[in-house]
Design an enzyme around this catalytic site. Sequence first.
Site, PDB file in Angstrom:
ATOM      1  N   ASN A  33      46.532 -55.846   7.135  1.00  0.00           N
ATOM      2  CA  ASN A  33      47.914 -55.421   6.806  1.00  0.00           C
ATOM      3  C   ASN A  33      47.607 -54.033   5.772  1.00  0.00           C
ATOM      4  O   ASN A  33      47.147 -54.238   4.715  1.00  0.00           O
ATOM      5  CB  ASN A  33      48.755 -56.492   5.923  1.00  0.00           C
ATOM      6  CG  ASN A  33      49.793 -56.115   5.281  1.00  0.00           C
ATOM      7  OD1 ASN A  33      50.166 -54.941   5.617  1.00  0.00           O
ATOM      8  ND2 ASN A  33      50.330 -56.898   4.230  1.00  0.00           N
ATOM      9  N   TRP A  34      47.908 -53.084   6.271  1.00  0.00           N
ATOM     10  CA  TRP A  34      47.650 -51.773   5.737  1.00  0.00           C
ATOM     11  C   TRP A  34      48.648 -51.425   4.750  1.00  0.00           C
ATOM     12  O   TRP A  34      48.589 -50.411   3.904  1.00  0.00           O
ATOM     13  CB  TRP A  34      47.699 -50.658   6.634  1.00  0.00           C
ATOM     14  CG  TRP A  34      46.291 -50.676   7.395  1.00  0.00           C
ATOM     15  CD1 TRP A  34      45.345 -51.624   7.615  1.00  0.00           C
ATOM     16  CD2 TRP A  34      46.049 -49.886   8.594  1.00  0.00           C
ATOM     17  NE1 TRP A  34      44.307 -51.484   8.496  1.00  0.00           N
ATOM     18  CE2 TRP A  34      44.876 -50.192   9.186  1.00  0.00           C
ATOM     19  CE3 TRP A  34      46.373 -48.660   9.201  1.00  0.00           C
ATOM     20  CZ2 TRP A  34      44.154 -49.383  10.102  1.00  0.00           C
ATOM     21  CZ3 TRP A  34      45.833 -47.955  10.136  1.00  0.00           C
ATOM     22  CH2 TRP A  34      44.677 -48.319  10.581  1.00  0.00           C
ATOM     23  N   LYS A  35      49.808 -52.232   4.518  1.00  0.00           N
ATOM     24  CA  LYS A  35      50.713 -52.078   3.595  1.00  0.00           C
ATOM     25  C   LYS A  35      51.290 -50.507   3.628  1.00  0.00           C
ATOM     26  O   LYS A  35      51.217 -49.869   4.803  1.00  0.00           O
ATOM     27  CB  LYS A  35      50.399 -52.237   2.382  1.00  0.00           C
ATOM     28  CG  LYS A  35      49.875 -53.848   2.230  1.00  0.00           C
ATOM     29  CD  LYS A  35      49.403 -54.272   0.854  1.00  0.00           C
ATOM     30  CE  LYS A  35      48.704 -55.573   0.713  1.00  0.00           C
ATOM     31  NZ  LYS A  35      48.906 -56.506  -0.303  1.00  0.00           N
ATOM     32  N   HIS A  45      56.564 -61.394   3.890  1.00  0.00           N
ATOM     33  CA  HIS A  45      55.195 -61.170   3.031  1.00  0.00           C
ATOM     34  C   HIS A  45      55.999 -61.015   1.405  1.00  0.00           C
ATOM     35  O   HIS A  45      57.078 -60.888   1.185  1.00  0.00           O
ATOM     36  CB  HIS A  45      54.579 -59.722   3.206  1.00  0.00           C
ATOM     37  CG  HIS A  45      53.536 -59.451   2.440  1.00  0.00           C
ATOM     38  ND1 HIS A  45      53.393 -59.161   1.154  1.00  0.00           N
ATOM     39  CD2 HIS A  45      52.049 -59.600   2.926  1.00  0.00           C
ATOM     40  CE1 HIS A  45      52.051 -59.141   0.820  1.00  0.00           C
ATOM     41  NE2 HIS A  45      51.645 -59.421   1.988  1.00  0.00           N
ATOM     42  N   GLU A  90      55.441 -59.201  -0.975  1.00  0.00           N
ATOM     43  CA  GLU A  90      55.828 -58.324  -1.417  1.00  0.00           C
ATOM     44  C   GLU A  90      57.269 -57.889  -1.076  1.00  0.00           C
ATOM     45  O   GLU A  90      58.150 -57.327  -1.814  1.00  0.00           O
ATOM     46  CB  GLU A  90      55.128 -57.056  -1.119  1.00  0.00           C
ATOM     47  CG  GLU A  90      53.623 -57.122  -1.860  1.00  0.00           C
ATOM     48  CD  GLU A  90      52.377 -56.543  -1.196  1.00  0.00           C
ATOM     49  OE1 GLU A  90      52.541 -55.789  -0.191  1.00  0.00           O
ATOM     50  OE2 GLU A  90      51.091 -56.927  -1.707  1.00  0.00           O
ATOM     51  N   GLU A 126      49.619 -67.413   1.768  1.00  0.00           N
ATOM     52  CA  GLU A 126      49.122 -66.342   0.828  1.00  0.00           C
ATOM     53  C   GLU A 126      49.725 -66.777  -0.475  1.00  0.00           C
ATOM     54  O   GLU A 126      50.929 -66.325  -0.925  1.00  0.00           O
ATOM     55  CB  GLU A 126      49.807 -65.155   1.436  1.00  0.00           C
ATOM     56  CG  GLU A 126      49.482 -64.544   2.548  1.00  0.00           C
ATOM     57  CD  GLU A 126      49.540 -62.993   2.841  1.00  0.00           C
ATOM     58  OE1 GLU A 126      48.318 -62.502   2.967  1.00  0.00           O
ATOM     59  OE2 GLU A 126      50.407 -62.523   2.512  1.00  0.00           O
ATOM     60  N   GLY A 141      46.186 -59.158  -3.741  1.00  0.00           N
ATOM     61  CA  GLY A 141      45.941 -57.859  -4.392  1.00  0.00           C
ATOM     62  C   GLY A 141      45.433 -57.775  -5.903  1.00  0.00           C
ATOM     63  O   GLY A 141      45.422 -56.869  -6.554  1.00  0.00           O
ATOM     64  N   SER A 162      43.193 -61.409  -1.335  1.00  0.00           N
ATOM     65  CA  SER A 162      41.980 -61.133  -1.886  1.00  0.00           C
ATOM     66  C   SER A 162      40.691 -61.329  -1.215  1.00  0.00           C
ATOM     67  O   SER A 162      39.786 -61.688  -1.781  1.00  0.00           O
ATOM     68  CB  SER A 162      41.858 -61.441  -3.476  1.00  0.00           C
ATOM     69  OG  SER A 162      42.656 -60.894  -4.055  1.00  0.00           O
ATOM     70  N   GLY A 212      44.688 -57.467   3.404  1.00  0.00           N
ATOM     71  CA  GLY A 212      45.314 -56.499   2.741  1.00  0.00           C
ATOM     72  C   GLY A 212      44.185 -55.254   2.303  1.00  0.00           C
ATOM     73  O   GLY A 212      43.593 -54.333   2.999  1.00  0.00           O
ATOM     74  N   GLY A 213      43.905 -55.143   0.927  1.00  0.00           N
ATOM     75  CA  GLY A 213      43.230 -54.160   0.465  1.00  0.00           C
ATOM     76  C   GLY A 213      41.867 -53.930   1.319  1.00  0.00           C
ATOM     77  O   GLY A 213      41.281 -52.686   1.543  1.00  0.00           O
TER      78      GLY A 213
HETATM   79  C1  PEP Z   1      48.284 -59.009   2.068  1.00  0.00           C
HETATM   80  O1  PEP Z   1      48.493 -57.832   1.924  1.00  0.00           O
HETATM   81  O2  PEP Z   1      48.864 -59.841   2.891  1.00  0.00           O
HETATM   82  C2  PEP Z   1      46.985 -59.506   1.171  1.00  0.00           C
HETATM   83  C3  PEP Z   1      46.503 -60.735   1.364  1.00  0.00           C
HETATM   84  O3  PEP Z   1      46.477 -58.332   0.435  1.00  0.00           O
HETATM   85  P1  PEP Z   1      44.986 -58.443  -0.411  1.00  0.00           P
HETATM   86  O4  PEP Z   1      44.106 -58.790   0.655  1.00  0.00           O
HETATM   87  O5  PEP Z   1      44.927 -57.123  -0.958  1.00  0.00           O
HETATM   88  O6  PEP Z   1      45.130 -59.370  -1.349  1.00  0.00           O
END
Ligand code: PEP
Length: 256
Positions: A9-11, A96, A98, A168, A174, A213, A234-235
């Site tokens: 997930n590049w957000k 999500h 966010e 999640e 994040g 994470s 994500g990251g």
């Molecule tokens: C996400 O964006 O769904 C996520 C899990 O982010 P991260 O891996 O950065 O925690």
Amino acid sequence: MKKMLIAGNWKMNMTTTESVKLIQNIIEGIKNKKLLTDILICPPFTSIDAVSKVLKDTKILYGAQNCHFESKGAYTGEISIPMLKELGCKFIIIGHSERRTYFFENDELINKKARAVLALGLSPIICIGETLREREENRTFDVLKRQIEIGMSRIEPENCAQIVIAYEPVWAIGTGISAEPEQVQEAHAFIKGELVRVLGKRASSIIVLYGGSVTDENAKSILELTDVHGGLIGGASLKSDIFLSIIETANSILEK
Ligand code: PEP
């Protein structure tokens, strides 16, 4: 055999030029490798078309990070499912945390979106998870139960094969603080049980991803858990070497 989906997930990261470079690096990294895991990339809307062209003739799937539940209309700034389908998206991330936090999406809206995605033959990746406060107040399972009950309402059991759930925990997204493997396994087993309770036996095949994470360092301990079928990353999906290492970890678990 266990199935695995590693989804990036590049957000709201990566311009189109940056997206093309990143996806080229990922393709280069898996070249000549026997892939047992499925790989999915969810770039920002503006990069989907360019990324899809680079991904042509590869097995990497791509999708979107959000959509509107209506097919068209006066919804300035929104993107519809037919628009994404025409671009070749097979998956759409829904709900999500966010979006729940910053855009006030609730379970009812998420359910509407999920049903609209399914109706057009795509797969929703429905995100659920508790906040830190809810965990500290011992409400994790109540929250997951509510999110599943409302999120899955009016969804037909025959749609189970299309559905993906991402567990999640909000406090792990994040933050660099991943949930402990025992917490992940416990939550995933609960989620799978709830899905079967709500949707029936066919729901036992629903893929449940973990997100929060995940890095190349903790991927093995999470992905090898019985009820984990992949990760929503994500990251760590923004750095090709780390994302490739997570893919490699998933592959080696499946090779066993
Ligand atoms: C996400 O964006 O769904 C996520 C899990 O982010 P991260 O891996 O950065 O925690």
